[in-house]
Scaffold this active site. Sequence first.
Site, short mmCIF file in Angstrom:
data_model
loop_
_atom_site.label_atom_id
_atom_site.label_comp_id
_atom_site.label_asym_id
_atom_site.label_seq_id
_atom_site.Cartn_x
_atom_site.Cartn_y
_atom_site.Cartn_z
N HIS A 231 -63.29 89.13 44.38
CA HIS A 231 -62.32 89.91 43.62
C HIS A 231 -61.19 90.38 44.53
O HIS A 231 -61.44 91.06 45.53
CB HIS A 231 -62.99 91.13 42.97
N TYR B 93 -61.83 101.10 36.60
CA TYR B 93 -62.28 102.49 36.74
C TYR B 93 -61.38 103.33 35.84
O TYR B 93 -60.17 103.39 36.06
CB TYR B 93 -62.13 102.97 38.19
N PRO C 69 -71.58 106.75 43.47
CA PRO C 69 -71.31 105.31 43.40
C PRO C 69 -69.85 104.93 43.15
O PRO C 69 -69.51 103.75 43.22
CB PRO C 69 -72.18 104.83 42.23
N LYS D 250 -69.91 102.27 47.85
CA LYS D 250 -70.10 102.26 49.29
C LYS D 250 -71.57 102.29 49.76
O LYS D 250 -71.85 101.98 50.91
CB LYS D 250 -69.39 103.49 49.91
N TYR E 194 -61.36 100.98 49.92
CA TYR E 194 -62.24 100.28 48.97
C TYR E 194 -62.80 99.00 49.58
O TYR E 194 -63.99 98.69 49.43
CB TYR E 194 -61.49 99.98 47.67
P1 RFL Z 1 -83.14 101.64 49.08
O1 RFL Z 1 -82.47 100.55 48.35
O2 RFL Z 1 -83.46 102.90 48.33
O3 RFL Z 1 -84.47 101.06 49.71
C1 RFL Z 1 -85.45 101.88 50.31
C2 RFL Z 1 -86.80 101.17 50.22
O4 RFL Z 1 -87.79 101.96 50.86
C3 RFL Z 1 -88.95 102.02 50.03
N1 RFL Z 1 -89.69 103.25 50.35
C4 RFL Z 1 -90.80 103.28 51.09
N2 RFL Z 1 -91.50 102.32 51.69
C5 RFL Z 1 -92.61 102.69 52.38
N3 RFL Z 1 -93.04 103.97 52.46
C6 RFL Z 1 -92.37 104.97 51.87
N4 RFL Z 1 -92.78 106.24 51.96
C7 RFL Z 1 -91.19 104.65 51.15
N5 RFL Z 1 -90.28 105.37 50.45
C8 RFL Z 1 -89.39 104.51 49.98
C9 RFL Z 1 -88.41 101.97 48.62
O5 RFL Z 1 -89.38 101.52 47.69
C10 RFL Z 1 -87.25 100.99 48.79
O6 RFL Z 1 -87.65 99.65 48.58
O7 RFL Z 1 -82.30 102.10 50.37
P2 RFL Z 1 -81.36 101.25 51.36
O8 RFL Z 1 -82.02 100.02 51.85
O9 RFL Z 1 -80.84 102.24 52.32
O10 RFL Z 1 -80.15 100.75 50.42
C11 RFL Z 1 -79.24 101.65 49.86
C12 RFL Z 1 -78.71 101.12 48.53
O11 RFL Z 1 -79.79 100.74 47.72
C13 RFL Z 1 -77.84 102.15 47.79
O12 RFL Z 1 -77.00 102.83 48.69
C14 RFL Z 1 -76.94 101.49 46.72
O13 RFL Z 1 -77.71 100.98 45.66
C15 RFL Z 1 -75.93 102.50 46.16
N6 RFL Z 1 -75.10 101.96 45.08
C16 RFL Z 1 -74.02 101.12 45.35
N7 RFL Z 1 -73.74 100.76 46.61
C17 RFL Z 1 -72.71 99.89 46.88
O14 RFL Z 1 -72.47 99.58 48.05
N8 RFL Z 1 -71.93 99.33 45.87
C18 RFL Z 1 -72.16 99.65 44.57
O15 RFL Z 1 -71.47 99.09 43.71
C19 RFL Z 1 -73.20 100.61 44.26
N9 RFL Z 1 -73.47 100.94 43.00
C20 RFL Z 1 -75.39 102.29 43.75
C21 RFL Z 1 -74.54 101.76 42.72
C22 RFL Z 1 -76.47 103.09 43.42
C23 RFL Z 1 -76.71 103.41 42.10
N10 RFL Z 1 -77.85 104.21 41.83
C24 RFL Z 1 -78.79 103.93 40.85
C25 RFL Z 1 -78.24 105.23 42.79
C26 RFL Z 1 -74.76 102.08 41.41
C27 RFL Z 1 -75.83 102.91 41.08
C28 RFL Z 1 -75.99 103.28 39.62
C1 PHB Z 2 -71.77 98.07 39.69
O1 PHB Z 2 -71.37 96.96 39.32
O2 PHB Z 2 -72.95 98.44 39.50
C2 PHB Z 2 -70.84 99.00 40.36
C3 PHB Z 2 -69.57 98.56 40.71
C4 PHB Z 2 -68.68 99.43 41.31
C5 PHB Z 2 -69.05 100.73 41.56
C6 PHB Z 2 -70.33 101.17 41.24
C7 PHB Z 2 -71.22 100.31 40.63
O3 PHB Z 2 -68.15 101.57 42.13
#
Ligand code: RFL
Ligand code: PHB
Length: 389
Positions: free
Chosen positions: A72, A200, A292, A296, A383
């Site tokens: 994108h 957005y 989110p 990042k 971004y």
């Molecule tokens: P994770 O993905 O939470 O993985 C951690 C892992 O550790 C396990 N765990 C354990 N294992 C052993 N013993 C324990 N005691 C444990 N406790 C936990 C868990 O089961 C899991 O498998 O952390 P990590 O690797 O640091 O990754 C971070 C990302 O997942 C997170 O920052 C992103 O998903 C945030 N996020 C977004 N990030 C982006 O860069 N771009 C996006 O577009 C974006 N959109 C989002 C998002 C997060 C969202 N939510 C639901 C919070 C959109 C949403 C809606």
């Molecule tokens: C997503 O596609 O889940 C998404 C994209 C951009 C954002 C957050 C979430 O800023």
Amino acid sequence: MRTQVAIIGAGPAGLLLSHLLYKAGIDCVILERRDRAYVESRIRAGILEQITVDLLRQVGVNERMDREGLAHDGFAMATGEETIRIDMAALTGKNVMVYGQTEVTRDLIDAAIERNIPLLFEAENVAVHDVTGAKPIVTWTRNGKQEKLEADFIAGCDGFHGVARASIPADKLSLFERVYPFGWLGLLADVPPCDHELIYASHERGFALASMRSHTRSRYYVQVPLTEKVEEWSDERFWDELTVRLGPDVAPRITRGPSLEKSIAPLRSFVAEPMRYGNLFLAGDAAHIVPPTGAKGLNLAASDVAFLAEGLIDHYKGSATGLELYSTRALSRIWKAERFSWWFTSLMHRFPDTDAFGRRMQMAELDYIKGSETARRTVAENYVGLPLR
Ligand code: RFL
Ligand code: PHB
């Protein structure tokens, strides 16, 4: 059992770290509390910065991403009255990649298994011991049996609710936090996206985001109060609200369909400093959370483990510098992403105390961004992701 680096958590941070170490010939073991199906089905991020894409290419886990990911060059900020396109490619020479976190995770797990990187699912009651000594230990139970792993270092990649940060004495960490008074209700559906780029939207009724996973799968979000329950949102109600918030220009292009997934995520900014306690290092959501809005979270998890891998590689080459600098290097990038995510959230959402003046301030800022290439470049530069150094 013994290894060089014990990694707790098989999210993006832990998995990518394991591959960076594998490429450098450093042994590791990954311990994950959940089962594989659970880890692979968590629907979260969708946008990869070029730095993250480059890291996946560097570890050779890029074949499907390069085939199926969507590059994108821009995204839109909409106010209901006008649409501002942020032309990332023209303003910064960089772009981002739409490729879901579920896919990144699946690819990294497949490659870990292929490369014989020890990856243990369903490791319960993980605990860390002697992390300030030279021989830290991780224990866990699996199938009712107590297990033990000795390591040189432990990487706490276990997310916000993990055990790693919780094991550090409270007086050794400084915590910084802001909890926002709303969440995002997300819906995933197999319908074509309403636009070829992300939108957005800042609407009087609250924020909305039009995102996607592919040309045939859409991901949409609407801001909701924290008191809201997902059961109160039928698909119909979601589509109706989304249609209003994305505005009359976009509305006719929204294709409705049954939800594959629908959930509410709270929004939070959080940082724990420093990201090291003895031989225990924190990376990803274990150390910090961003709302989110800036996309990042996953990207910061990736840059953290790039710094951490560099430090570990330095260590095994005989230099302590990289590990000594790990927390400082990582936090310098994290705080800037925290700032951008907080700013973008504040600009686009309706807060309970957003009065008429507050709304005018948001609209004036959006109008300024529309009229100023300098402002648009600042948005684009953040971004697409700031440089590692
Ligand atoms: P994770 O993905 O939470 O993985 C951690 C892992 O550790 C396990 N765990 C354990 N294992 C052993 N013993 C324990 N005691 C444990 N406790 C936990 C868990 O089961 C899991 O498998 O952390 P990590 O690797 O640091 O990754 C971070 C990302 O997942 C997170 O920052 C992103 O998903 C945030 N996020 C977004 N990030 C982006 O860069 N771009 C996006 O577009 C974006 N959109 C989002 C998002 C997060 C969202 N939510 C639901 C919070 C959109 C949403 C809606
Ligand atoms: C997503 O596609 O889940 C998404 C994209 C951009 C954002 C957050 C979430 O800023």
